[in-house]
Design an enzyme around this catalytic site. Structure first.
Site, PDB file in Angstrom:
ATOM      1  N   SER A   1       0.835  -1.199   0.000  1.00 21.56           N
ATOM      2  CA  SER A   1       0.000   0.000   0.000  1.00 21.56           C
ATOM      3  C   SER A   1       0.876   1.257   0.000  1.00 21.56           C
ATOM      4  O   SER A   1       1.619   1.493  -0.943  1.00 21.56           O
ATOM      5  CB  SER A   1      -0.961  -0.052   1.192  1.00 21.56           C
ATOM      6  OG  SER A   1      -1.989   0.895   1.069  1.00 21.56           O
ATOM      7  N   ASP A  37     -10.570  -3.113  -4.243  1.00 22.48           N
ATOM      8  CA  ASP A  37      -9.591  -2.154  -3.741  1.00 22.48           C
ATOM      9  C   ASP A  37      -9.645  -0.906  -4.614  1.00 22.48           C
ATOM     10  O   ASP A  37      -9.519  -1.009  -5.843  1.00 22.48           O
ATOM     11  CB  ASP A  37      -8.204  -2.794  -3.825  1.00 22.48           C
ATOM     12  CG  ASP A  37      -7.078  -1.916  -3.318  1.00 22.48           C
ATOM     13  OD1 ASP A  37      -7.349  -0.805  -2.832  1.00 22.48           O
ATOM     14  OD2 ASP A  37      -5.918  -2.351  -3.419  1.00 22.48           O
ATOM     15  N   HIS A  77      -8.148  -5.169  -0.161  1.00 18.31           N
ATOM     16  CA  HIS A  77      -6.955  -4.449   0.264  1.00 18.31           C
ATOM     17  C   HIS A  77      -6.589  -4.822   1.702  1.00 18.31           C
ATOM     18  O   HIS A  77      -7.449  -4.907   2.564  1.00 18.31           O
ATOM     19  CB  HIS A  77      -7.199  -2.939   0.166  1.00 18.31           C
ATOM     20  CG  HIS A  77      -5.960  -2.129   0.361  1.00 18.31           C
ATOM     21  ND1 HIS A  77      -5.149  -1.749  -0.680  1.00 18.31           N
ATOM     22  CD2 HIS A  77      -5.384  -1.627   1.484  1.00 18.31           C
ATOM     23  CE1 HIS A  77      -4.137  -1.039  -0.218  1.00 18.31           C
ATOM     24  NE2 HIS A  77      -4.246  -0.967   1.090  1.00 18.31           N
TER      25      HIS A  77
END
Length: 312
Positions: free
Chosen positions: A159, A254, A284
């Protein structure tokens, strides 16, 4: 249309609903750090044993932790992955990503240097970029003392950490950082404008939505002028050619899905060797949810094996 969620992901979302967990964007940032850290005990399996886990400090004082995999000899010069945790540049630390760091070390046979870079909003862009770059430089310069091979360095993260790793790979390509052999990008943030179509598809019912990402951005890079900077939005770099070979994982549920897929496609188009895995039924954050979402370990394993092969 998105593929149906994996049953384990559905079970996770049900648990979140039952616990009444508040959304990050409805909280003060200091509260979100406590909430995120507390989720580790529920969401992650026990951390595996490694040969060594040593807390360090970079010259600037930024904390880091060096993991050496099981089976490695004390004086062996190991390849090393410099790793940045996810959390929107606002939450997360060495402990929230202790399990994946240890697992990657053991599965790849590489050392992992995990970096506790400064967080926003106390330290806005480009503070995290600077700290992560310092860590890569530190691993290279101090390789002998740390038991590392300075010629076999890689970067990775999930991320927001994937954002920092992608940026570091371009900095290394340009000579600002030492040469790298590999970049591991786990559902990375690569475009700060947040205009890709997946933002419009995922607006509710997930741990990360468009609103959550806008909240993170408001803390880390609130000035629109900074979004054009490739150190914030590596997808906007004029050229990706010459960057280290990449492993890119994207997940279907996501808001970051489309930009990650675009980045993998552009790396390939510009001559970078890339392995792109798209998990259409995952959400995610799966990397740090292995206690509930059982396929999580298989994706960590894929990334670790790609790292191992790149360092061979």
């Amino acid at each position: 249309m998105a593929s149906p969620l994996h049953p384990d992901c559905v079970a996770f979302l049900k648990l979140v609903e039952e616990l009444g967990r508040p959304r990050f964007e409805d909280m003060e940032y200091a509260e979100t750090r406590t909430l995120y850290a507390g989720g580790r005990k529920v969401l992650q399996p026990p951390s595996p044993e490694v040969a060594e886990a040593r807390d360090l400090a970079l010259p600037s004082g930024v904390p880091a932790r060096l993991y050496r995999p099981m089976g490695s000899a004390a004086g062996e010069a190991l390849p090393c992955l410099v790793f940045a945790h996810g959390g929107g540049w606002v939450v997360g630390d060495l402990d929230t990503h202790d399990h994946p760091a240890r697992t990657i070390a053991n599965l790849s046979g590489c050392a992992v240097l995990s970096v506790d870079y400064r967080l926003a909003p106390e330290h806005r862009f480009p503070a995290a970029v600077e700290d992560f770059g310092e860590a890569v430089h530190y691993a290279h310069v101090n390789a002998a003392a740390l038991g590392l091979d300075p010629e076999r360095l890689a970067v990775g993260g999930d991320s927001a950490g994937g954002n920092l790793a992608a940026v570091a790979a371009l900095m290394a390509r340009d000579g600002t950082l030492p040469p790298l052999r590999f970049q591991m990008l786990i559902y990375p943030v690569v475009e700060m404008a947040q205009t890709h179509g997946s933002y419009a598809r995922f607006t509710s019912g997930l741990p990360l939505t468009d609103a959550t990402m806008r909240w993170f951005r408001a803390h880390y890079a609130p000035e629109p002028a900074s979004w054009d900077d490739w150190r914030a939005s590596p997808l906007r770099a004029s050229n990706l050619a010459g960057a280290a070979p990449a492993f890119v994982l994207t997940v279907g549920h996501d808001p970051l899905c489309d930009e990650g897929r675009d980045y993998a496609a552009r790396l390939e188009r510009e001559g970078v060797r890339v392995t792109h895995v798209h998990a259409a039924d995952m959400l995610h954050g799966v990397m740090t949810m292995g206690a509930i979402i059982k396929p999580a370990l298989s994706y960590i394993d894929m990334a670790a094996r790609a790292l191992r092969d790149a360092m061979a």
